[in-house]
Design a protein around this motif. Structure first.
Motif, short mmCIF file in Angstrom:
data_model
loop_
_atom_site.label_atom_id
_atom_site.label_comp_id
_atom_site.label_asym_id
_atom_site.label_seq_id
_atom_site.Cartn_x
_atom_site.Cartn_y
_atom_site.Cartn_z
N ASP A 71 0.82 -1.22 0.00
CA ASP A 71 0.00 0.00 0.00
C ASP A 71 0.85 1.27 0.00
OD1 ASP A 71 -2.24 -1.61 0.01
OD2 ASP A 71 -2.66 -1.32 2.15
N HIS A 72 2.02 1.23 0.65
CA HIS A 72 2.84 2.43 0.77
C HIS A 72 3.96 2.55 -0.27
CE1 HIS A 72 0.74 2.49 4.62
NE2 HIS A 72 0.99 3.78 4.63
N PHE A 73 4.47 1.42 -0.75
CA PHE A 73 5.61 1.47 -1.66
C PHE A 73 5.28 1.12 -3.10
CE2 PHE A 73 7.92 0.50 2.41
CZ PHE A 73 8.56 1.73 2.51
N CYS A 74 4.20 0.41 -3.33
CA CYS A 74 3.89 -0.04 -4.69
C CYS A 74 2.60 0.56 -5.24
CB CYS A 74 3.80 -1.57 -4.74
SG CYS A 74 5.34 -2.38 -4.25
N ALA A 75 1.51 0.40 -4.50
CA ALA A 75 0.19 0.81 -4.99
C ALA A 75 0.10 2.27 -5.43
CB ALA A 75 -0.88 0.50 -3.94
N PRO A 76 0.73 3.21 -4.71
CA PRO A 76 0.58 4.62 -5.13
C PRO A 76 1.15 4.90 -6.53
CG PRO A 76 1.44 4.50 -2.89
CD PRO A 76 1.46 3.10 -3.45
N PHE A 77 1.99 3.99 -7.02
CA PHE A 77 2.64 4.23 -8.30
C PHE A 77 2.02 3.40 -9.42
CE2 PHE A 77 5.60 4.93 -4.85
CZ PHE A 77 5.96 6.25 -5.09
N ALA A 78 0.91 2.75 -9.11
CA ALA A 78 0.12 1.97 -10.07
C ALA A 78 0.97 1.09 -10.97
CB ALA A 78 -0.79 2.89 -10.85
N SER A 79 1.01 1.43 -12.24
CA SER A 79 1.64 0.53 -13.21
C SER A 79 3.16 0.58 -13.22
CB SER A 79 1.12 0.86 -14.61
OG SER A 79 1.47 2.19 -14.93
N ASN A 80 3.76 1.57 -12.57
CA ASN A 80 5.22 1.66 -12.60
C ASN A 80 5.81 1.96 -11.22
OD1 ASN A 80 7.78 1.64 -13.70
ND2 ASN A 80 7.70 3.79 -14.28
N PRO A 81 5.71 0.99 -10.29
CA PRO A 81 6.27 1.24 -8.96
C PRO A 81 7.79 1.36 -9.01
CG PRO A 81 5.57 -1.05 -9.16
CD PRO A 81 5.13 -0.33 -10.40
N PRO A 82 8.37 2.20 -8.16
CA PRO A 82 9.81 2.41 -8.19
C PRO A 82 10.60 1.27 -7.52
CG PRO A 82 8.81 3.75 -6.49
CD PRO A 82 7.69 3.06 -7.21
N TYR A 83 9.88 0.27 -6.99
CA TYR A 83 10.53 -0.82 -6.28
C TYR A 83 10.19 -2.16 -6.89
CZ TYR A 83 11.12 2.67 -2.60
OH TYR A 83 11.45 3.79 -1.90
N ASN A 84 11.16 -3.06 -6.87
CA ASN A 84 10.89 -4.47 -7.14
C ASN A 84 10.64 -5.12 -5.79
OD1 ASN A 84 11.19 -4.44 -9.93
ND2 ASN A 84 13.40 -4.72 -9.79
N LEU A 85 9.61 -5.93 -5.71
CA LEU A 85 9.22 -6.56 -4.46
C LEU A 85 9.70 -8.00 -4.42
CD1 LEU A 85 7.53 -6.00 -1.88
CD2 LEU A 85 5.55 -6.88 -3.12
N VAL A 86 10.40 -8.35 -3.33
CA VAL A 86 10.84 -9.72 -3.10
C VAL A 86 10.22 -10.16 -1.77
CG1 VAL A 86 12.79 -11.28 -2.73
CG2 VAL A 86 13.02 -9.34 -4.32
N VAL A 87 9.38 -11.18 -1.83
CA VAL A 87 8.72 -11.70 -0.63
C VAL A 87 9.44 -12.98 -0.23
CG1 VAL A 87 6.55 -12.54 0.34
CG2 VAL A 87 6.52 -10.68 -1.33
N VAL A 88 9.89 -13.04 1.02
CA VAL A 88 10.70 -14.17 1.48
C VAL A 88 10.05 -14.83 2.68
CG1 VAL A 88 12.96 -14.89 2.36
CG2 VAL A 88 12.82 -13.05 0.67
N HIS A 89 9.89 -16.15 2.58
CA HIS A 89 9.40 -16.95 3.71
C HIS A 89 10.52 -17.89 4.15
CE1 HIS A 89 7.03 -19.41 6.36
NE2 HIS A 89 7.25 -20.48 5.62
N ALA A 90 10.87 -17.83 5.42
CA ALA A 90 11.88 -18.73 5.98
C ALA A 90 11.15 -19.94 6.56
CB ALA A 90 12.69 -18.03 7.05
N LYS A 91 11.39 -21.10 5.96
CA LYS A 91 10.78 -22.33 6.45
C LYS A 91 11.73 -22.96 7.46
CE LYS A 91 10.80 -26.37 4.18
NZ LYS A 91 11.30 -27.30 5.16
N PRO A 92 11.26 -23.14 8.70
CA PRO A 92 12.15 -23.74 9.69
C PRO A 92 12.53 -25.17 9.28
CG PRO A 92 10.13 -22.91 10.71
CD PRO A 92 9.95 -22.84 9.23
N SER A 93 13.71 -25.59 9.68
CA SER A 93 14.10 -26.98 9.42
C SER A 93 13.39 -27.87 10.44
CB SER A 93 15.61 -27.15 9.53
OG SER A 93 16.01 -27.00 10.88
N PRO A 94 13.09 -29.12 10.07
CA PRO A 94 12.40 -30.02 11.00
C PRO A 94 13.17 -30.20 12.31
CG PRO A 94 12.46 -30.98 8.81
CD PRO A 94 13.27 -29.73 8.76
#
Length: 161
Positions: free
Chosen positions: A28-51
């Motif tokens: 909402d704050h870094f991507c949406a305001p810029f609609a089709s051309n956001p100034p950021y590339n978004l990388v979503v990271v999930h850390a899966k714990p080891s068993p």
């Protein structure tokens, strides 16, 4: 004319409502305001714990439990990743990278910052008290001190009664 390389934002997620609140907040704050051309590339990271980190090195029988724990962790990780993708797509963020990395969230997020040359790391705050935070360790606190970029800790507003 060459286009300028976009800055990268890494958002760390787990299966908590706090992390999804942080993901929504970042979009909402870094991507949406810029609609089709956001100034950021978004990388979503999930850390899966080891068993092993979940089970610990508890005596006899622990090895028998590990395959079941691994299956549960994979199921949770898949659900977390799918939910994150749905949130991004629903907010028209199509240019994103979603990663699942096995390991401790603190290390995984700091390594993701390095790998992607991130300008900002966004994490949610679980709002643990001092004792629980001391016992469990705070991912956001660790990242704030060790990540080589700015760290945004997004707190979900408390519901007023």
């Amino acid at each position: 004319m060459a286009t300028a390389e976009k800055s990268v934002i890494v958002v760390g997620i787990d299966d908590s409502e706090h992390s999804f609140y942080a993901l929504n907040w970042a979009i909402d704050h870094f991507c949406a305001p810029f609609a089709s051309n956001p100034p950021y590339n978004l990388v979503v990271v999930h850390a899966k714990p080891s068993p092993i980190s979940v089970v610990g090195l508890a005596g006899p029988g622990a090895a028998d439990v590990l395959p079941f724990v691994e299956t549960d962790l994979k199921t949770i990780a898949t659900r977390v990743i799918e939910k994150a993708k749905k949130i991004c797509i629903s907010k028209s963020v199509n240019d994103l990278l979603v990663e699942m990395v096995e390991g401790d969230a603190r290390n995984v997020l700091c390594e993701a910052v390095e790998k992607h040359h991130a300008s900002i790391l966004v994490v949610g705050s679980h709002g643990y008290g001092a004792i629980k935070r001391a016992v469990l360790g705070s991912v956001s606190d660790y990242c704030a001190h060790h990540a080589h970029c700015s760290v945004m800790i997004v707190k979900k507003p408390k519901i007023k009664h």
